[in-house]
Enzyme design. Structure first.
Site, short mmCIF file in Angstrom:
data_model
loop_
_atom_site.label_atom_id
_atom_site.label_comp_id
_atom_site.label_asym_id
_atom_site.label_seq_id
_atom_site.Cartn_x
_atom_site.Cartn_y
_atom_site.Cartn_z
N GLN A 1 -13.03 3.81 -4.96
CA GLN A 1 -11.89 3.64 -4.07
C GLN A 1 -11.39 2.19 -4.18
O GLN A 1 -12.18 1.26 -4.10
CB GLN A 1 -12.34 3.92 -2.64
CG GLN A 1 -11.21 4.12 -1.69
CD GLN A 1 -11.73 4.74 -0.39
OE1 GLN A 1 -12.53 4.16 0.31
NE2 GLN A 1 -11.28 5.95 -0.09
N HIS B 1 -13.30 -1.22 -3.66
CA HIS B 1 -13.81 -1.22 -2.29
C HIS B 1 -15.06 -0.37 -2.10
O HIS B 1 -15.99 -0.78 -1.43
CB HIS B 1 -12.68 -0.72 -1.39
CG HIS B 1 -12.97 -0.80 0.07
ND1 HIS B 1 -13.32 -1.98 0.68
CD2 HIS B 1 -12.96 0.13 1.04
CE1 HIS B 1 -13.51 -1.76 1.98
NE2 HIS B 1 -13.31 -0.49 2.22
N ARG C 1 -1.00 4.36 -0.30
CA ARG C 1 -1.90 3.46 -1.01
C ARG C 1 -1.90 3.67 -2.52
O ARG C 1 -1.79 2.72 -3.28
CB ARG C 1 -3.33 3.77 -0.54
CG ARG C 1 -3.97 2.67 0.22
CD ARG C 1 -5.42 3.05 0.43
NE ARG C 1 -5.87 2.44 1.66
CZ ARG C 1 -7.13 2.35 2.02
NH1 ARG C 1 -8.07 2.86 1.26
NH2 ARG C 1 -7.47 1.77 3.13
N LEU D 1 -9.91 -8.68 1.59
CA LEU D 1 -8.90 -7.68 1.91
C LEU D 1 -7.75 -8.26 2.75
O LEU D 1 -7.98 -8.95 3.73
CB LEU D 1 -9.61 -6.61 2.73
CG LEU D 1 -9.14 -5.18 2.59
CD1 LEU D 1 -9.31 -4.72 1.15
CD2 LEU D 1 -9.98 -4.30 3.50
N GLU E 1 -3.41 -3.52 5.32
CA GLU E 1 -2.17 -2.83 4.99
C GLU E 1 -1.13 -3.02 6.09
O GLU E 1 0.05 -2.78 5.88
CB GLU E 1 -2.45 -1.36 4.74
CG GLU E 1 -3.25 -1.18 3.48
CD GLU E 1 -3.52 0.26 3.13
OE1 GLU E 1 -2.74 0.81 2.33
OE2 GLU E 1 -4.49 0.82 3.64
N PHE F 1 -7.62 7.62 12.80
CA PHE F 1 -7.85 7.03 11.48
C PHE F 1 -7.20 7.93 10.43
O PHE F 1 -7.27 9.16 10.56
CB PHE F 1 -9.35 6.91 11.21
CG PHE F 1 -9.70 5.77 10.30
CD1 PHE F 1 -10.08 4.53 10.82
CD2 PHE F 1 -9.63 5.92 8.92
CE1 PHE F 1 -10.37 3.48 9.97
CE2 PHE F 1 -9.92 4.86 8.08
CZ PHE F 1 -10.30 3.63 8.61
N HIS G 1 -8.40 -0.71 -2.92
CA HIS G 1 -7.47 -1.10 -1.87
C HIS G 1 -6.33 -1.84 -2.57
O HIS G 1 -6.60 -2.66 -3.43
CB HIS G 1 -8.22 -1.99 -0.89
CG HIS G 1 -7.60 -2.03 0.45
ND1 HIS G 1 -6.44 -2.72 0.68
CD2 HIS G 1 -7.95 -1.44 1.60
CE1 HIS G 1 -6.12 -2.55 1.95
NE2 HIS G 1 -7.01 -1.78 2.53
N ARG H 1 -13.13 9.15 -0.83
CA ARG H 1 -13.81 9.20 0.47
C ARG H 1 -12.80 9.18 1.61
O ARG H 1 -11.86 8.41 1.61
CB ARG H 1 -14.73 7.99 0.60
CG ARG H 1 -15.42 7.85 1.92
CD ARG H 1 -16.34 6.64 1.94
NE ARG H 1 -15.62 5.39 1.77
CZ ARG H 1 -15.07 4.71 2.78
NH1 ARG H 1 -15.17 5.15 4.02
NH2 ARG H 1 -14.44 3.57 2.55
#
Lengths: 89, 594
Positions: B240, B353, B286, B252, B255, B119, B242, B398
């Protein structure tokens, strides 16, 4: 048509953990409230009792209802799938 | 008018991951607990979490909590408190194994151990190379976690109060929290829940923005309630975003679409990322993509009649690639944008988000406020965990997968603190005589309001102001205008009128009450953001850019500190960031680059 309190309760119980389902249900009520009957509500209830992930998979067509599903449930799922944006951009 | 009172050892507000992890702990300790939830517990927003739980199990190769700690501090842009972060990453593996023991269906390796996915942002050896640290249950981790916790709670006889909405905190003359007032939707009755300890796990308030991935229930109820009771909100400028949510819906778009070759167009049909990131273009990070999108829209080059979004083009990828490599995208576009991406581009906007800020707590989940010179004085009887709380482990941004880690670790830790506080002999503090008056006055105001603003339109106005003035990329003049505008909307909210005065299941009233919570979060966000004159993590200002003196626009000399917003007079205070971990060495300030 169903009574106002019952409709409020149903709408609140359509508040979901996933935004996708919230939006689908918001549109559903915008377009179909007048067509709801006690039988259809019963069919809808089956769908609303499902986990969010399953409900969205059903609406998105990645999952199908089992052979034993009530006709009213099938009909309500059809309505959810076919709801288009009320105000397309 | 006096309200009915029910007594419990502890009241938990919210039944998502944090609330249910906490309630399990309390029920197992034999305490009498009430868990309030607006919706059935398994329909909490935790269900939408897909990314997994970050924990350094080391099942895929060497890993260490110290590396997880480093990644989290770096992700936070050094605004996270290092004591809380150490606690988070050290507890994480225990909490994952415990969930496994409870029956959570984690993905497995062939040897039976929990499989861990890679991740973004997770590394081995302090940023040296990627590490696989995310524990998942397919793409349904949040769902599986919620169901596992729910089953365990049923077993432990936790008492759920479903379709109950908490309204206000009750504090006594010494400031201790002694319970909440709450509305039972089915009857329309308001009640007092008198408790030795009150724990908030109400989730985030992403619905303050016009474009949000959050479910409709995420209205920041705990934050609004805390703010009205004089508790400050911490670091609310950090949200945060997106880059690609469906315009007008918020759903969403992964990506992966840009990874597969999809690209963005402005209203003039220009592939604008070529100007902002000539080499990486649409594959830039991002932050850069979101910033470019926001700049195009602000400068009048957006698409659509209101020029308020940009377009994500993927028709050139062909039907086969779209269906095979990007499953679900076509259905999302069809359902929520009314377009078929095989033929037409998808309208997208940067979309809110996750909320990094919240109710200030220490790493034990105890709510803390400044008092008598101590910035972290414990508020007796009050606890918070999960997205509504700010421990602070996420700081200015985060790290992916830490949201589920957060709610497990601090759900349990806050409950442990409650158990310790209540002990075996603690009795209820007395309820103040006027315990329900504030709530009843709020409800009476709403019922008697004439010529007030309508709920729905006022909510939209607030959401648009937040989106346009305090979105992913922030322009100084837009922020100062935004402060004026959000205060004006707050005045309208104070006069919101509901037409339906019925008692039983009055959702108009519930939505107006939610709006009263949202507006507190919106004000806190706008005012905290306008004041913080630097760029850090998710707070990205157009007037604070990358210079040799301030790399990435971050100004540690003046702004390496937490914001505290107080509702009374929109006052701001600041408190230091804790750079001293519990046992590890401090991770010193450094420029954040990936």
């Amino acid at each position: 048509m169903i009574d106002a309190t019952e409709l409020s309760r149903l709408k609140w119980r359509s508040r979901r953990g996933m935004l996708e389902n919230d939006l689908v249900m918001e549109r559903f009520f915008e377009q179909h409230t007048a067509d709801l009957t006690p039988q259809r509500v019963e069919g809808l209830q089956v769908l609303l009792d499902l986990p969010d992930t399953d409900l969205w998979d059903l609406v998105a067509g990645r999952l199908q209802l089992g052979a034993g599903a009530m006709p009213a449930t099938l009909e309500m799922l059809g309505w959810m799938r076919d709801c288009q944006l009320a105000h397309p951009r | 008018m006096s309200l009915n009172v029910r007594k419990f050892d502890a009241v938990i507000v919210g039944a998502g991951g944090a609330g249910m992890r906490a309630s399990l702990q309390l029920a197992q300790a034999g305490l009498k607990v009430a868990v309030l939830s607006k919706v059935f517990p398994t329909r909490s927003h935790t269900v939408a979490a897909q990314g997994g739980v970050g924990a350094s199990l080391g099942n895929m190769g060497p890993d260490s909590w110290i590396w997880h700690m480093y990644d989290t501090v770096k992700g936070s842009d050094w605004l996270g408190d290092q004591d809380a972060i150490e606690f988070l990453v050290r507890e994480a593996p225990k909490l994952v194994y415990e969930l496994e023991h409870y029956g959570m269906p984690f993905d497995r390796n062939e040897d039976g151990t929990i499989y861990q996915r890679p991740f973004g942002g997770h590394s081995a050896n302090f940023g040296e190379k990627p590490v696989q640290r995310s524990c998942c249950a397919a793409d349904r981790t949040g769902h599986a976690m919620l169901h596992t916790l729910y089953q365990q709670n049923v077993k432990a006889n936790t008492q759920f109060f479903v379709e109950w909405m908490a309204l206000d905190l009750i504090r006594d003359s010494e400031g201790a929290v002694v319970g909440v007032t709450a509305l039972e939707m089915e009857t329309g009755e308001t009640m007092i829940l008198h408790a030795k300890a009150t724990l908030f796990a109400t989730g985030g308030a992403g619905r303050i923005y016009a474009s949000s991935t959050n479910a409709f229930i995420n209205t920041g109820d705990g934050l609004g309630i805390a703010a009205r009771a004089g508790i400050p909100l911490e670091d609310m400028e950090f949200w945060q975003f997106h880059p690609t949510g469906v315009a007008g819906a918020g759903v969403l778009i992964t990506e992966g679409v840009r990874g597969e070759g999809g690209y963005l167009l402005n209203g003039q049909g220009e592939r604008f990322m070529e100007r902002y990131a000539p080499t990486l273009k649409d594959l830039a990070s991002r932050d850069i993509v979101a910033r470019a999108m926001a700049t195009e829209i602000r400068d009048g080059r957006g698409a659509g009649p209101n020029k308020d979004h940009v377009l994500l083009k993927l028709d050139h990828l062909g039907l086969e690639t779209i269906e095979k490599r990007l499953p679900g995208i076509r259905e999302i576009a069809r359902q929520f944008a009314n377009v078929d991406p095989i033929k037409d581009p998808i309208p997208v906007v940067p979309t809110c988000h996750y909320q990094m800020g919240g109710i200030p707590t220490n790493y034990k989940g105890e709510v803390v406020v400044p008092k008598d010179g101590n910035p972290n004085t414990v508020v007796e009887g009050f606890y918070a965990a999960g997205e509504c709380a700010c421990a602070s482990v996420h700081g200015a941004n985060r790290l992916g997968t830490n949201s589920l880690t957060d709610l497990l670790v601090f759900g349990k830790a806050s409950a442990d603190s409650v158990v310790k506080y209540i002990g075996t002999s603690r009795t209820h503090r007395d309820l103040p005589k006027d315990a329900g008056d504030y709530t009843m006055a709020r409800l009476a105001r709403m019922d008697n309001q004439k010529d007030g603003a309508p709920q729905h339109e006022t909510r939209l106005e607030m959401q648009n102001i937040m989106q346009n003035h305090c979105g992913v990329f922030r322009f100084p003049e837009m922020l100062s205008e935004g402060v004026t505008k959000i205060k004006e909307v707050a005045e309208k909210v104070a006069k919101v009128e509901i037409k339906d005065k019925s008692k039983v299941f009055n959702t108009a009233r519930v939505e107006a009450l939610e709006l009263e919570n949202l507006i507190e979060v919106a004000r806190a966000t706008m005012i905290s953001a306008a004041a913080r004159k630097e760029s850090r993590g998710a707070h990205d200002r157009a007037d604070c850019h990358d210079t040799p003196e301030f790399p990435n626009g971050r100004n540690d000399k003046e702004w390496h500190k937490h914001t505290l917003w107080f509702r009374d007079g929109d006052r701001l205070e600041y408190k230091p960031v804790n750079m001293t971990p519990l046992s590890a060495e401090s991770i010193p300030l450094k420029t954040r680059s990936y």
